[in-house]
Design a protein around this motif. Structure first.
Motif, mmCIF file in Angstrom:
data_model
loop_
_atom_site.group_PDB
_atom_site.id
_atom_site.type_symbol
_atom_site.label_atom_id
_atom_site.label_comp_id
_atom_site.label_asym_id
_atom_site.label_seq_id
_atom_site.Cartn_x
_atom_site.Cartn_y
_atom_site.Cartn_z
ATOM 1 N N LEU A 102 0.822 -1.214 0.000
ATOM 2 C CA LEU A 102 0.000 0.000 0.000
ATOM 3 C C LEU A 102 0.860 1.271 0.000
ATOM 4 C CD1 LEU A 102 -3.128 -0.937 2.145
ATOM 5 C CD2 LEU A 102 -2.757 -1.150 -0.302
ATOM 6 N N SER A 103 2.053 1.213 0.605
ATOM 7 C CA SER A 103 2.944 2.388 0.542
ATOM 8 C C SER A 103 3.341 2.648 -0.903
ATOM 9 C CB SER A 103 4.237 2.154 1.319
ATOM 10 O OG SER A 103 3.948 1.947 2.639
ATOM 11 N N LEU A 104 3.652 1.572 -1.613
ATOM 12 C CA LEU A 104 4.043 1.708 -3.020
ATOM 13 C C LEU A 104 2.884 2.247 -3.864
ATOM 14 C CD1 LEU A 104 6.290 -1.165 -4.201
ATOM 15 C CD2 LEU A 104 5.336 0.403 -5.832
ATOM 16 N N VAL A 105 1.682 1.726 -3.569
ATOM 17 C CA VAL A 105 0.497 2.170 -4.313
ATOM 18 C C VAL A 105 0.242 3.655 -4.024
ATOM 19 C CG1 VAL A 105 -2.024 1.894 -4.418
ATOM 20 C CG2 VAL A 105 -0.547 -0.114 -4.503
ATOM 21 N N ARG A 106 0.451 4.061 -2.779
ATOM 22 C CA ARG A 106 0.246 5.481 -2.437
ATOM 23 C C ARG A 106 1.228 6.359 -3.218
ATOM 24 N NH1 ARG A 106 -1.262 8.704 2.973
ATOM 25 N NH2 ARG A 106 -0.461 10.712 2.327
ATOM 26 N N ARG A 107 2.500 5.925 -3.254
ATOM 27 C CA ARG A 107 3.487 6.734 -3.995
ATOM 28 C C ARG A 107 3.107 6.829 -5.474
ATOM 29 N NH1 ARG A 107 7.125 4.020 -0.784
ATOM 30 N NH2 ARG A 107 7.992 2.722 -2.435
ATOM 31 N N ARG A 108 2.635 5.699 -6.025
ATOM 32 C CA ARG A 108 2.226 5.713 -7.446
ATOM 33 C C ARG A 108 1.060 6.668 -7.639
ATOM 34 N NH1 ARG A 108 4.471 1.151 -9.997
ATOM 35 N NH2 ARG A 108 6.065 2.557 -9.283
ATOM 36 N N ALA A 109 0.110 6.625 -6.694
ATOM 37 C CA ALA A 109 -1.060 7.510 -6.804
ATOM 38 C C ALA A 109 -0.616 8.971 -6.729
ATOM 39 C CB ALA A 109 -2.059 7.195 -5.686
ATOM 40 N N GLU A 110 0.283 9.280 -5.780
ATOM 41 C CA GLU A 110 0.752 10.671 -5.645
ATOM 42 C C GLU A 110 1.418 11.140 -6.933
ATOM 43 O OE1 GLU A 110 1.399 10.965 -0.795
ATOM 44 O OE2 GLU A 110 2.961 10.078 -2.047
ATOM 45 N N SER A 111 2.187 10.226 -7.544
ATOM 46 C CA SER A 111 2.885 10.636 -8.768
ATOM 47 C C SER A 111 1.887 10.875 -9.909
ATOM 48 C CB SER A 111 3.925 9.583 -9.170
ATOM 49 O OG SER A 111 3.255 8.447 -9.684
ATOM 50 N N LEU A 112 0.679 10.342 -9.779
ATOM 51 C CA LEU A 112 -0.345 10.560 -10.823
ATOM 52 C C LEU A 112 -1.277 11.715 -10.448
ATOM 53 C CD1 LEU A 112 -1.145 6.789 -11.470
ATOM 54 C CD2 LEU A 112 -0.308 8.385 -13.209
ATOM 55 N N GLY A 113 -0.933 12.439 -9.384
ATOM 56 C CA GLY A 113 -1.712 13.638 -9.029
ATOM 57 C C GLY A 113 -2.832 13.413 -8.021
ATOM 58 N N VAL A 114 -2.927 12.217 -7.453
ATOM 59 C CA VAL A 114 -3.977 11.963 -6.447
ATOM 60 C C VAL A 114 -3.639 12.776 -5.192
ATOM 61 C CG1 VAL A 114 -5.025 10.206 -4.945
ATOM 62 C CG2 VAL A 114 -4.499 9.666 -7.347
#
Ligand SMILES: Cc1cc2nc3c(=O)[nH]c(=O)nc-3n(C[C@H](O)[C@H](O)[C@H](O)COP(=O)(O)OP(=O)(O)OC[C@H]3O[C@@H](n4cnc5c(N)ncnc54)[C@H](O)[C@@H]3O)c2cc1C
Length: 480
Positions: A148-160
């Motif tokens: 989930l930490s990795l998914v959060r970082r991916r989401a942040e990089s997509l502007g979430v």
């Protein structure tokens, strides 16, 4: 063991904050969650919106955030604590995990790094019965926190955009958008307008009205004796469902144990029950039983390294489905309870649902008439397995019949095993066809003819009718 002693053991293992979470969860049993502080008015048709999708709850369903953002949606995530901050170990079948790569969330190498144990087989064993092995089922354990930490970082990089420490306390739906009211960590309230809200609050959602529930406690243990005896842990084997006695305190308690990092084993104790029957303090009581009866399951000198616990909702498909209170709200994950009522594996079910459900959310954002209830997939097989879960949640209470449920489950899993490894695995991975499920029921009833009056006693004539109709639907389903 007293509840006070059980609380002290959890606090010693993980600190006062985790104990507070356990007690908070337990208190929700007598005070079911409500969204009772709505914004003053619902947004009108031309109201400005802050985001397309407000994802409320950043547990497992956080997976939706980067997938929707990659499809072009403006996504905000709200969580009462920290989104993506779960500390769990999840197991899943290797085939299901591949979805993380095919959705574009992880590279194959990243997925590889998150798998903390791979095991050659699993088994189910019912007290005084046989051991029924199966392969390619729940054969990988995954570091859920790292995922989930990795998914959060991916989401942040997509502007979430993330809003941690925001608890949803009310909402008001308009024709084209929904106003949401949150309370933040300082107690201040704040309003946000979104075109759609995804309710991913799990068991804490007021819409999580499914009729069954699975209280689960345990965590990561070290110090268990290793070996291939029934009271030892084998790092190459996952124990999917194991019982060590008959019905006690009106419940059939079940163990699950699967390998983690070297020297570690994740062990859970749980039972299936009717949602309405599970009262305050049930997790603390179950922890007391966990510490007390662990030696019946495994020997050694165990230390609880990381406690994990919770209530997992389940739905028998014999009662009305959990429904969102408005067409601006979409239920996913445990709130929707469309996962298997037999295994309660929310992880695998979410992996199957995220991509198609996200595509439907995107379609609804461009076409207001698209229906989103339900948005997550529900395999027709669950109409058959739901009644079985209802029966496990209603075991015979007479002392003379304490072992009857184990006997029936042993016959059922013996039948599955005799149908072959592939068929057995298909049932547990939610892939079995309606025809195959019907053959499984028939073979079990040949071994245990006394199951017929039992089914009528537990489900009643109307329930048997609904179950029969569900099984027939599964038989004719295209998916079957
Ligand atoms: C002990 C345990 C072990 C498990 N092991 C497995 C396993 O090995 N394999 C498997 O497949 N499944 C497993 N499960 C089931 C799986 O964890 C769940 O199905 C899954 O987490 C459900 O995801 P979710 O997103 O619906 O809810 P959750 O992951 O529970 O997340 C809910 C989120 O909502 C937030 N929230 C709650 N209320 C509010 C509010 N008012 N406002 C804002 N945010 C809020 C919470 O802080 C939380 O982050 C396990 C469950 C438990 C309890």
């Amino acid at each position: 063991m007293s509840p006070e002693e059980a609380r002290a053991r959890v606090r010693d293992a993980a600190g006062p904050e985790l104990l507070e979470r356990l007690e908070h969860l337990d208190a929700t049993r007598s005070r079911p969650p409500v969204d009772d502080r709505p914004p003053e008015s619902a947004p009108d048709a031309g109201a400005a919106v802050d985001c397309d999708v407000a994802l409320v709850g950043g547990g497992l369903s956080l997976l939706y955030a980067p997938v929707l953002a990659a499809m072009g949606a403006k996504v905000h995530v709200f969580d009462r604590s920290r989104a993506g901050g779960t500390h769990r170990e999840w197991n899943a079948s290797e085939r299901e995990l591949g979805a993380l790569v095919s959705m574009g969330l992880l590279t194959p190498d990243e997925l590889d790094g998150l798998v903390i144990a791979r095991y050659r087989e699993g088994f189910c064993r019912w007290h005084e019965g046989g051991t029924w092995p199966v392969t390619r089922v729940l054969d990988r354990s995954v570091d859920a926190g790292a995922l989930l930490s990795l998914v959060r970082r991916r989401a942040e990089s997509l502007g979430v955009v993330f809003h941690d420490g925001h608890s949803l306390i009310g909402h008001a739906s308009g024709e084209r958008s929904i106003a949401l009211r949150f309370r933040d960590g300082s107690g201040a309230s704040r309003e946000v307008v979104a075109r759609l809200m995804i309710d991913a609050r799990g068991a804490a959602s007021p819409s999580a009205t499914a009729d069954l529930i699975c209280p689960t406690v345990g965590g990561v243990l070290t110090g268990l004796a290793q070996g291939d005896g029934p009271d030892e842990v084998d790092p190459g084997v996952g124990e999917i469902l194991v019982t060590t006695e008959g019905v006690e305190e009106g419940r059939q308690h079940i163990w699950e144990g699967f390998p983690g990092r070297p020297g570690e084993t994740t062990v859970y104790l749980f039972y299936y029950d009717k949602r309405a029957a599970v009262g305050d303090g049930s997790l603390v009581k179950l922890y007391a039983r966990f510490f007390e009866t662990l030696p019946r399951y495994k020997r050694g000198e165990p230390t609880l390294e990381r406690p994990t616990f919770g209530y997992i909702p389940g739905w028998s498909r014999l009662t009305p489905a959990p429904r969102p209170p408005s067409s601006r709200i979409v239920l996913v994950g445990d709130a929707a309870a469309r996962h298997s009522p037999l295994t309660y594996c929310g992880f695998g079910a979410t992996l199957r649902s995220v991509k198609p459900a996200s595509a439907r959310v995107m379609a609804a954002l461009s076409d207001e008439r698209a229906s989103l209830d339900p948005v997550v997939h529900d395999t027709p097989l669950h109409r058959g397995t739901g009644a079985l879960a209802h029966m496990i949640a209603s075991p015979p209470r007479e002392p003379a019949r304490a072992g009857a449920l184990n006997g029936l489950l042993d016959a059922a899993f013996g039948s599955l095993h005799s149908m072959g490894d592939e068929a057995y695995g298909r049932l547990l991975r939610d892939e079995m066809s309606g025809g195959e499920f019907f053959r499984f029921l028939h073979s079990t009833s040949m071994r245990r003819p006394e199951v017929y009056p039992w089914v009528f006693r537990v489900l009643g004539a109307a329930g048997v009718g609904r179950w029969g109709a569900g099984v027939l639907q599964a038989l004719w389903s295209k998916e079957a």
